[in-house]
Design a protein around this motif. Structure first.
Motif, PDB file in Angstrom:
ATOM      1  N   ILE A 174       1.600 -25.247  33.309  1.00 36.30           N
ATOM      2  CA  ILE A 174       0.624 -24.386  33.984  1.00 36.30           C
ATOM      3  C   ILE A 174       1.172 -23.889  35.310  1.00 36.30           C
ATOM      4  CG2 ILE A 174      -1.660 -24.328  35.020  1.00 36.30           C
ATOM      5  CD1 ILE A 174      -2.467 -26.408  32.930  1.00 36.30           C
ATOM      6  N   ILE A 175       1.791 -24.789  36.080  1.00 31.15           N
ATOM      7  CA  ILE A 175       2.319 -24.370  37.378  1.00 31.15           C
ATOM      8  C   ILE A 175       3.389 -23.310  37.172  1.00 31.15           C
ATOM      9  CG2 ILE A 175       3.608 -25.140  39.400  1.00 31.15           C
ATOM     10  CD1 ILE A 175       2.209 -27.787  39.186  1.00 31.15           C
ATOM     11  N   GLY A 176       4.220 -23.474  36.144  1.00 35.83           N
ATOM     12  CA  GLY A 176       5.260 -22.473  35.901  1.00 35.83           C
ATOM     13  C   GLY A 176       4.683 -21.143  35.462  1.00 35.83           C
ATOM     14  N   SER A 177       3.558 -21.176  34.742  1.00 30.06           N
ATOM     15  CA  SER A 177       3.023 -19.907  34.242  1.00 30.06           C
ATOM     16  C   SER A 177       2.328 -19.117  35.336  1.00 30.06           C
ATOM     17  CB  SER A 177       2.044 -20.154  33.099  1.00 30.06           C
ATOM     18  OG  SER A 177       0.826 -20.619  33.600  1.00 30.06           O
ATOM     19  N   ILE A 178       1.884 -19.790  36.413  1.00 31.29           N
ATOM     20  CA  ILE A 178       1.245 -19.066  37.509  1.00 31.29           C
ATOM     21  C   ILE A 178       2.313 -18.292  38.294  1.00 31.29           C
ATOM     22  CG2 ILE A 178      -0.245 -19.311  39.524  1.00 31.29           C
ATOM     23  CD1 ILE A 178      -1.802 -20.266  37.381  1.00 31.29           C
ATOM     24  N   ASP A 179       3.556 -18.752  38.229  1.00 32.25           N
ATOM     25  CA  ASP A 179       4.676 -18.029  38.850  1.00 32.25           C
ATOM     26  C   ASP A 179       4.465 -17.828  40.347  1.00 32.25           C
ATOM     27  OD1 ASP A 179       6.216 -14.736  38.520  1.00 32.25           O
ATOM     28  OD2 ASP A 179       7.046 -16.662  39.119  1.00 32.25           O
ATOM     29  N   ILE A 180       4.692 -18.913  41.077  1.00 35.52           N
ATOM     30  CA  ILE A 180       4.524 -18.830  42.519  1.00 35.52           C
ATOM     31  C   ILE A 180       5.876 -18.820  43.199  1.00 35.52           C
ATOM     32  CG2 ILE A 180       2.267 -19.872  42.735  1.00 35.52           C
ATOM     33  CD1 ILE A 180       3.716 -22.539  43.023  1.00 35.52           C
ATOM     34  N   VAL A 181       5.900 -18.287  44.365  1.00 34.46           N
ATOM     35  CA  VAL A 181       7.085 -18.367  45.209  1.00 34.46           C
ATOM     36  C   VAL A 181       6.594 -18.945  46.526  1.00 34.46           C
ATOM     37  CG1 VAL A 181       8.771 -17.041  46.491  1.00 34.46           C
ATOM     38  CG2 VAL A 181       8.257 -16.443  44.158  1.00 34.46           C
TER      39      VAL A 181
END
Lengths: 176, 406
Positions: free
Chosen positions: B393-400
């Motif tokens: 889930i954290i990877g799919s939100i794609d944060i920087v």
């Protein structure tokens, strides 16, 4: 709907003299008093003509007094909170502004209207020091716990040390 | 919490045909195992290969299920907004590169558009086309990074290299035009830094010609892979109402089915002159709004960005100014006023709210970072999932984290 049309509609919806249109420059903004801000924002979210379902951001600014060359007051001292709202269905962007007095920067929290406001208000509290009454969890978010002061205030004094680390720029290197 | 797991061997006569018992050996006695789990608090981060930066998520787990998650940010806070008040508008543009460092052209663009709005600066047409080409190429590079590292988070090591092969080509093109691979400082207030060098347009076209096949290659490797689908379909489902409540924008919002793209809503630059689709998630593999949908929206957006770059290069005037005439760089003064400008960053709506009092510095420049808003949904969506799904889930939100913390 442009902001001017929004103000016309709001005056008809019962806000009367409580809302004003600030013509900019550059962005037209709705100006509201502190005690009616939350009611206005709830109406902007729920009213069918506005349908502002996306809270873009909450901004807090510390304003210092400024007079121009002739001594006329250009900017009042105090704080300003601006909410930017977007509507996915009505395709508009509305900015709402509220001025707060310099010694009492408090305004109602809108975190029960939009969950996005939670973090925005925490950041505004952290950096500017505006307190949002009714916020479930108002604590620092970007700066470490235990930090003193609100950095984005214009009268912020940089701390001399934090948790034993010397922060003075011109301090000599510690001897080993 | 006590979970009783009892493993009983059936004592009926319908025993399996082959029982592994030596002659004369007795069947072992029935075994009851009493498993007790406790709620355990663990830290995901701030050093973690899958959190895409220095993010700490304090997770409370019961066995394998997450019961509570609290993102803790601020590890990369670099006082961006305070610096915005201390240096002049022209000097601030390189700082804007460093927030979302994977889509630095977009950051530059947002700030320049906001300041140009307040200072009433008119950008020449050719500069706008060059801006579009640079920004869309950067969008492709950013999405390639997002999908490549997403596969890496889930354990797929090969697609990462395929994504980065394309990304290297784009970075080479961007380095050719402005000298830097990651933090460009290319889009300046009033226009762009320099004109395209000879041969740049041809190389971009050559890249775009092979790019679509390469995307299909990537699809074969990752998108329809059984393991990838099993790990991302029906995981982390975000409904459109929840997405709007939490201020999600960009591919995260479009993955939940809402066709909302700022390039269409309030066309800035030249976006009203280009034909492109806005992909949304439709729940092909699972549910609308799951991780696979957000990933698929990014894949489709790369194809659309390639279309836009082609159209921009075709429509660009051959000659033209690249910088506005009335911008005096060494003594740039904005006009008094305030303005908000939001653009479509690869991660969502990137907005700059600039308050100027007529001086060289802005009085306040507030950055509306899309990853900051997208990240707040973790508190609501992680509880109830398994720990391995939390990574997905954290990877799919794609944060920087550069723009989360600024």
């Amino acid at each position: 709907m442009t902001t001017a049309e929004a103000v016309e509609q709001l005056k008809k919806d019962g806000f009367g003299d409580g809302v004003e249109l600030w013509k900019g420059p550059k962005d037209e903004t709705i100006v509201v008093a502190r005690d009616r801000a939350k009611k206005l924002l709830a109406h902007l979210r729920d009213g069918r003509a506005f349908a502002c379902d996306l809270l873009v951001m909450v901004t807090g600014t510390h304003m210092t007094e400024k007079k121009d060359a002739k001594g006329v007051l250009v900017r009042e001292a105090g704080f300003e909170v601006v909410w930017h709202l977007r509507s996915v269905t009505q395709h508009h962007l509305i900015a709402v502004k509220c001025k707060l007095p310099p010694d009492d920067p408090r305004v109602d929290s809108v975190s029960d209207l939009w969950a996005a406001a939670d973090w925005h208000e925490r950041e505004t509290w952290d950096l500017v020091g505006i307190r949002f009454t009714g916020h479930p969890n108002l604590r620092r978010i970007l700066l470490p716990e235990g930090w003193e002061g609100h950095p984005l205030r214009k009268d912020y004094a940089y701390p001399k040390e934090f948790q034993g680390i010397n922060l003075e720029v011109d301090a000599p290197w510690p001897t080993p | 919490m006590a979970h009783s797991v009892s493993s009983t061997v059936s004592s009926s006569s319908a025993a399996p045909a082959k029982t592994l018992l030596l002659p004369g050996e007795q069947r072992p006695p029935d075994v009851h195992i009493d498993v007790r789990t406790q709620e355990l608090q663990i830290n995901m981060g701030p050093q973690h290969p899958s959190t895409h930066g220095v993010l700490r998520v304090a997770i409370w787990v019961d066995g394998e299920i997450v019961t509570r998650a609290e993102p803790d940010i601020g590890y990369l806070h670099r006082c961006a907004e305070k610096i915005g008040e201390s240096v002049s508008c022209i000097q601030y543009v390189p700082y804007t590169d460093r927030y979302d460092y994977l889509a630095a052209m977009n950051n530059n663009l947002g700030y320049c558009l906001a300041v140009e709005k307040v200072a009433e600066v008119e950008v020449p047409e050719k500069a706008q086309y060059i801006r579009v080409a640079a920004v869309e190429l950067n969008r492709i590079a950013s999405h390639l990074m997002a999908v490549g590292t997403y596969g890496l988070d889930l354990g797929a090591f090969t697609p990462f290299f395929y994504a980065f092969r394309e990304r290297e080509e784009i970075l080479r093109l961007l380095e050719w035009i402005c000298g830097a691979r990651l933090t460009y400082n290319f889009i300046r207030i009033g226009g762009v830094m320099r004109d395209m060098p000879a041969g740049w347009v041809e190389d971009v076209r050559k890249f775009l010609d092979v790019f679509e096949q390469r995307l299909d290659e990537f699809n074969d490797l990752l998108t329809h892979n059984h393991i990838f689908v099993a790990r991302t379909a029906n995981v982390g489902v975000i409904s459109p109402e929840m997405a709007l409540q939490y201020g999600l924008t960009g591919p995260n919002l479009r993955g939940s089915g809402l066709r909302y793209d700022l390039r269409r809503e309030q066309p800035y630059l030249m976006y009203d002159r280009f034909t492109f689709d806005v992909p949304v998630g439709t729940g092909i593999k699972g549910t609308v709004g799951d991780c696979w949908d957000r990933y698929w929206v990014r894949m489709l957006e790369m194809k659309e960005s390639a279309r836009i770059v082609r159209q921009a290069l075709d429509q660009m005037p051959a000659t033209g100014e690249i910088m506005a005439k009335n911008v005096r760089h060494l003594a740039f003064k904005s006009k008094a006023g305030e303005g908000y400008f939001g653009i479509e960053n690869p991660r969502g709506e990137l907005g700059y709210y600039v308050i100027s009092d007529g001086g060289a510095n802005s009085y306040r420049s507030r950055i509306r970072a899309p990853s900051f808003c997208n990240l707040s949904i973790l508190e609501a969506i992680l509880p109830g999932t398994m720990l391995a799904d939390a990574v997905a889930i954290i990877g799919s939100i794609d944060i920087v984290l550069g723009e989360v913390d600024r």
